[in-house]
Design a protein around this motif. Structure first.
Motif, mmCIF file in Angstrom:
data_model
loop_
_atom_site.group_PDB
_atom_site.id
_atom_site.type_symbol
_atom_site.label_atom_id
_atom_site.label_comp_id
_atom_site.label_asym_id
_atom_site.label_seq_id
_atom_site.Cartn_x
_atom_site.Cartn_y
_atom_site.Cartn_z
ATOM 1 N N THR B 49 -118.076 89.650 68.863
ATOM 2 C CA THR B 49 -117.891 89.254 70.260
ATOM 3 C C THR B 49 -116.414 89.020 70.574
ATOM 4 O OG1 THR B 49 -118.306 87.502 71.891
ATOM 5 C CG2 THR B 49 -118.496 86.875 69.594
ATOM 6 N N ARG B 50 -116.041 89.301 71.839
ATOM 7 C CA ARG B 50 -114.620 89.180 72.201
ATOM 8 C C ARG B 50 -114.249 87.771 72.639
ATOM 9 N NH1 ARG B 50 -115.356 92.652 77.648
ATOM 10 N NH2 ARG B 50 -116.158 90.983 78.939
ATOM 11 N N ARG B 51 -115.174 86.837 72.504
ATOM 12 C CA ARG B 51 -114.878 85.468 72.929
ATOM 13 C C ARG B 51 -113.650 84.912 72.214
ATOM 14 N NH1 ARG B 51 -119.510 80.993 73.764
ATOM 15 N NH2 ARG B 51 -121.023 82.544 74.433
ATOM 16 N N PRO B 52 -112.707 84.298 72.962
ATOM 17 C CA PRO B 52 -111.508 83.759 72.320
ATOM 18 C C PRO B 52 -111.795 82.463 71.555
ATOM 19 C CG PRO B 52 -111.453 83.341 74.676
ATOM 20 C CD PRO B 52 -112.693 84.131 74.428
ATOM 21 N N LEU B 53 -110.869 82.129 70.668
ATOM 22 C CA LEU B 53 -111.014 80.927 69.840
ATOM 23 C C LEU B 53 -110.781 79.683 70.683
ATOM 24 C CD1 LEU B 53 -111.272 79.460 67.150
ATOM 25 C CD2 LEU B 53 -108.922 80.104 66.627
ATOM 26 N N ARG B 54 -111.863 78.937 70.917
ATOM 27 C CA ARG B 54 -111.754 77.703 71.700
ATOM 28 C C ARG B 54 -112.737 76.665 71.184
ATOM 29 N NH1 ARG B 54 -111.874 80.688 76.850
ATOM 30 N NH2 ARG B 54 -109.731 81.286 77.188
ATOM 31 N N GLY B 55 -112.363 75.427 71.256
ATOM 32 C CA GLY B 55 -113.308 74.342 71.009
ATOM 33 C C GLY B 55 -113.665 74.120 69.554
ATOM 34 N N ARG B 56 -114.761 73.383 69.378
ATOM 35 C CA ARG B 56 -115.194 73.006 68.037
ATOM 36 C C ARG B 56 -116.479 73.712 67.665
ATOM 37 N NH1 ARG B 56 -113.164 68.504 65.895
ATOM 38 N NH2 ARG B 56 -115.152 67.884 65.018
ATOM 39 N N PHE B 57 -116.780 73.702 66.374
ATOM 40 C CA PHE B 57 -117.958 74.412 65.880
ATOM 41 C C PHE B 57 -118.854 73.468 65.093
ATOM 42 C CE2 PHE B 57 -114.343 77.246 66.167
ATOM 43 C CZ PHE B 57 -114.829 78.200 67.043
ATOM 44 N N ASP B 58 -120.160 73.634 65.317
ATOM 45 C CA ASP B 58 -121.108 72.829 64.549
ATOM 46 C C ASP B 58 -121.324 73.435 63.163
ATOM 47 O OD1 ASP B 58 -121.872 70.898 66.673
ATOM 48 O OD2 ASP B 58 -122.411 72.755 67.691
ATOM 49 N N LEU B 59 -121.375 74.770 63.134
ATOM 50 C CA LEU B 59 -121.532 75.478 61.857
ATOM 51 C C LEU B 59 -120.479 76.577 61.806
ATOM 52 C CD1 LEU B 59 -123.041 76.175 59.222
ATOM 53 C CD2 LEU B 59 -124.590 77.587 60.573
ATOM 54 N N THR B 60 -119.694 76.587 60.742
ATOM 55 C CA THR B 60 -118.654 77.594 60.591
ATOM 56 C C THR B 60 -118.884 78.366 59.306
ATOM 57 O OG1 THR B 60 -117.064 76.225 61.785
ATOM 58 C CG2 THR B 60 -116.167 77.939 60.365
ATOM 59 N N LEU B 61 -118.899 79.697 59.426
ATOM 60 C CA LEU B 61 -119.018 80.559 58.250
ATOM 61 C C LEU B 61 -117.648 81.167 57.984
ATOM 62 C CD1 LEU B 61 -122.330 82.443 59.244
ATOM 63 C CD2 LEU B 61 -122.106 80.388 57.812
ATOM 64 N N VAL B 150 -129.471 83.835 56.169
ATOM 65 C CA VAL B 150 -130.427 83.351 57.173
ATOM 66 C C VAL B 150 -130.992 82.004 56.740
ATOM 67 C CG1 VAL B 150 -132.646 83.821 58.286
ATOM 68 C CG2 VAL B 150 -130.981 85.661 58.019
ATOM 69 N N GLU B 151 -131.236 81.845 55.440
ATOM 70 C CA GLU B 151 -131.735 80.565 54.918
ATOM 71 C C GLU B 151 -130.714 79.439 55.171
ATOM 72 O OE1 GLU B 151 -134.191 78.916 53.858
ATOM 73 O OE2 GLU B 151 -133.252 77.280 52.739
ATOM 74 N N VAL B 152 -129.437 79.731 54.957
ATOM 75 C CA VAL B 152 -128.403 78.710 55.180
ATOM 76 C C VAL B 152 -128.377 78.297 56.650
ATOM 77 C CG1 VAL B 152 -125.899 78.325 55.251
ATOM 78 C CG2 VAL B 152 -126.940 79.314 53.210
ATOM 79 N N ILE B 153 -128.457 79.288 57.544
ATOM 80 C CA ILE B 153 -128.437 78.973 58.983
ATOM 81 C C ILE B 153 -129.697 78.202 59.376
ATOM 82 C CG2 ILE B 153 -128.409 79.980 61.305
ATOM 83 C CD1 ILE B 153 -126.764 82.317 60.097
ATOM 84 N N ALA B 154 -130.854 78.650 58.860
ATOM 85 C CA ALA B 154 -132.120 77.977 59.183
ATOM 86 C C ALA B 154 -132.110 76.546 58.663
ATOM 87 C CB ALA B 154 -133.292 78.759 58.586
ATOM 88 N N ALA B 155 -131.593 76.350 57.439
ATOM 89 C CA ALA B 155 -131.536 75.007 56.857
ATOM 90 C C ALA B 155 -130.635 74.107 57.686
ATOM 91 C CB ALA B 155 -131.042 75.081 55.415
ATOM 92 N N ALA B 158 -132.416 73.049 60.770
ATOM 93 C CA ALA B 158 -133.488 72.092 60.492
ATOM 94 C C ALA B 158 -132.945 70.790 59.914
ATOM 95 C CB ALA B 158 -134.496 72.718 59.533
ATOM 96 N N GLY B 159 -131.637 70.758 59.620
ATOM 97 C CA GLY B 159 -131.048 69.545 59.068
ATOM 98 C C GLY B 159 -131.475 69.266 57.636
ATOM 99 N N ARG B 160 -131.669 70.343 56.845
ATOM 100 C CA ARG B 160 -132.030 70.150 55.435
ATOM 101 C C ARG B 160 -131.078 70.934 54.537
ATOM 102 N NH1 ARG B 160 -134.114 74.945 53.850
ATOM 103 N NH2 ARG B 160 -135.171 76.203 55.418
ATOM 104 N N ARG B 161 -131.189 70.721 53.234
ATOM 105 C CA ARG B 161 -130.359 71.462 52.280
ATOM 106 C C ARG B 161 -130.844 72.902 52.175
ATOM 107 N NH1 ARG B 161 -126.764 69.645 48.774
ATOM 108 N NH2 ARG B 161 -127.003 71.415 47.386
ATOM 109 N N PRO B 162 -129.926 73.888 52.087
ATOM 110 C CA PRO B 162 -130.390 75.268 51.896
ATOM 111 C C PRO B 162 -131.081 75.431 50.541
ATOM 112 C CG PRO B 162 -128.044 75.187 52.438
ATOM 113 C CD PRO B 162 -128.465 73.786 52.152
ATOM 114 N N ASN B 163 -132.131 76.216 50.526
ATOM 115 C CA ASN B 163 -132.822 76.493 49.269
ATOM 116 C C ASN B 163 -132.176 77.718 48.613
ATOM 117 O OD1 ASN B 163 -134.569 76.869 47.169
ATOM 118 N ND2 ASN B 163 -136.245 77.677 48.446
ATOM 119 N N VAL B 164 -131.105 77.469 47.884
ATOM 120 C CA VAL B 164 -130.355 78.547 47.229
ATOM 121 C C VAL B 164 -130.205 78.175 45.750
ATOM 122 C CG1 VAL B 164 -128.152 79.776 47.162
ATOM 123 C CG2 VAL B 164 -129.109 79.112 49.365
#
Lengths: 268, 256
Positions: B49-61, B150-155, B158-164
């Protein structure tokens, strides 16, 4: 009257492979200068490949690009086999071609629908496209299914989509079974129709009316669509064998500075 | 965390020195992409996506290693903007294949590879993200397994630890019913010391694991390399097989 200048700076270009930024300087409505900055850091593949076993090379070169790893596996495996004087029997050659086709399908769908189409249609992303209307949602779903069809080939023949593990100097580590390949057929028939649909759909995108004197470079093969083999040719008529590639590029660089007729090796 | 939010969590995806393959894994989730995009706001993801870098992130990869001066500044900025930061792949987690320069001299590499080294800006080393900023979770692999992503994002949602699982690839081979290539065919295999996650692909293709997921939890590297040398693998070949995509991980770094 003083001239009006304007500078457009894009810090990071979106939806492209690799990383780059762009600055365009304008004066009185005319483009005055364009600067493309590739800030992708070096990773030194040519440096650390020295001293490795030839058998390790295709696994390592795949990591040059996660979008087209098969391209780098194919070029390196061919280079190594050429050094050892190995040629593939027709069945293995066809299977490598199939693997590469899978990547082409996956990668081209990515580029057409997910990287470029949003720019033509004024969306920030393919996801935003899919959320904009039911018609565009259908288009994006077709793209994802077509992409998956290409990936299913890479998965079966290569072992996984990104950085496949099955290509080996001298052939493959393991050959797929006939019934596994058979399992792809129905979806690939759908994919052929979807590919034709893609041509019709993308031909209608609003292309800007713009041409420049680019010189395009590609492979040319006498009997088939060239992917792995062929002569290197350019749209202005230069042609050479693959192993003369560095000379060829040097000629092209010279060409940008000299009148075409003064260059050797030019046939058109 | 994510469970208590009234708005969609903001997802940021960042690339450092890398091949694009791990972030591409998200776009390779052909069946799940639109669902994921419905559950999070893709707030920054230059590849998509062309969205510019702004603000804060809840989940960052974060994909890629730190190998240039600009990247050092950027990763600190990204960390400051991020609540939960996950590294994806061998480059971000262990420095990647480009960390092989860490054993040599970057000046020599520059001169060997580039016609005009003076155009190139680079650090002497390629290092993992965790050497520079705190990391909340590391997802292994070169490339990562998209189902684990997908498991990491889903976890996270859901507010739980990833099952990895962090056991060895051997467990995945046994589970898949793949005959051990080292026992049955004498093929050297890094499976016993390599982190699970790929699904033991290589042994199922009649080749030894080459360690692209990096070391498993508490790997017995010496035991395996002793076994390799007893079966005739040269010490140079042993060093090379450990020094690939996760060469700079502490467990593989000093292995002989």
């Amino acid at each position: 009257m003083p001239s009006k200048t304007r500078t457009i700076t894009v810090q990071a270009l979106a939806r492209v492979e690799g990383e780059g930024g762009l600055t365009i300087r304008m004066c009185d409505g005319q483009v005055d200068g364009v600067e493309l900055r590739i800030y992708e850091p070096p990773r030194f593949y040519e440096g650390f490949l020295r001293g490795r076993s030839a058998m390790e090379v295709p696994d390592i070169t795949a990591r040059i690009c996660g979008i087209c790893p098969v391209a780098y596996q194919m070029s390196s495996v061919h280079a190594v086999e050429k050094i050892f004087g190995v040629t593939m029997p027709p069945e293995l050659r066809a299977l490598r071609r199939l693997l590469y086709c899978g990547e082409w399908i996956e990668s081209h769908v990515l580029h057409i629908y997910m990287l470029h189409a949003p720019d033509f249609l004024g969306f920030e992303s393919a996801v935003a496209m899919a959320q904009a209307s039911p018609e565009l949602a259908t288009v994006v779903r077709r793209a994802l299914r077509l992409k998956k069809a290409g990936n299913s080939i890479v998965n079966l023949v290569g072992g996984r989509e990104v950085h496949p593990i099955n290509v080996r100097v001298g052939g493959f580590y393991r050959l797929p079974h006939r019934n596994q390949l058979q399992g792809l057929v129905e979806e690939l028939k759908w994919a052929r129709d979807a590919a034709l649909e893609t041509v019709r759909w993308s031909a209608k995108l609003p292309f800007p009316d713009f041409a420049d004197d680019y010189e395009f470079v590609a492979l040319r093969h006498a009997a088939e669509y060239p992917m792995n083999e062929g002569r290197i040719v350019s749209s202005l008529g230069l042609g050479d064998d693959q192993d003369k590639y560095p000379n060829h590029l040097r000629l092209l660089a010279d060409l940008r500075r000299s009148p075409p007729a003064s260059l050797p090796g030019r046939s058109a | 965390m994510a469970k208590t939010m009234n708005r969609k969590p903001r997802l940021g995806v960042f690339k450092f020195a890398s091949c694009d393959g791990c972030q591409l894994s998200l776009l390779d989730c052909e069946d799940e992409l639109l669902v994921v995009a419905g559950a999070v706001e893709i707030a920054y993801f230059l590849e998509a996506t062309r969205r510019p870098l702004r603000g804060r992130f809840d989940l960052t990869l974060v994909e890629g290693s730190i190998s240039s001066p600009e990247q050092l500044d950027l990763i600190r900025d990204v960390r400051a903007r991020s609540k939960f930061l996950v590294t994806i792949g061998a480059c971000a987690t262990a420095g990647g294949i480009q960390a092989l320069r860490n054993w040599g001299h970057v000046k020599e590499y520059l001169e060997a590879v580039y016609a005009r080294p003076d155009y190139i800006k680079t650090l002497d080393t390629s290092t993992p993200i965790a050497e520079h900023v705190p990391v909340d979770f590391e997802l292994r692999g070169c490339p990562i397994n998209k189902h684990q992503l997908v498991e990491v994002i889903a976890a996270f949602l859901a507010g739980r630890r990833p099952n990895v699982p962090n056991h060895a690839v051997c467990v995945e081979c046994k589970r898949a019913g793949t005959v051990c290539v080292m026992v049955a065919q004498g093929i050297p295999c890094l499976g016993p010391i390599t982190h699970a996650g790929c699904g033991a692909i290589c042994p199922s293709f009649d080749r030894g694991c080459y360690g692209c997921f990096g070391p498993s939890k508490t790997p017995n590297v010496v035991s395996l390399t002793t076994q390799f040398s007893q079966s005739g693998v040269s010490s140079d070949a042993i060093r090379r097989v450990l020094h690939t995509f996760n060469a700079w991980s502490p467990e593989f770094r000093d292995a002989q």
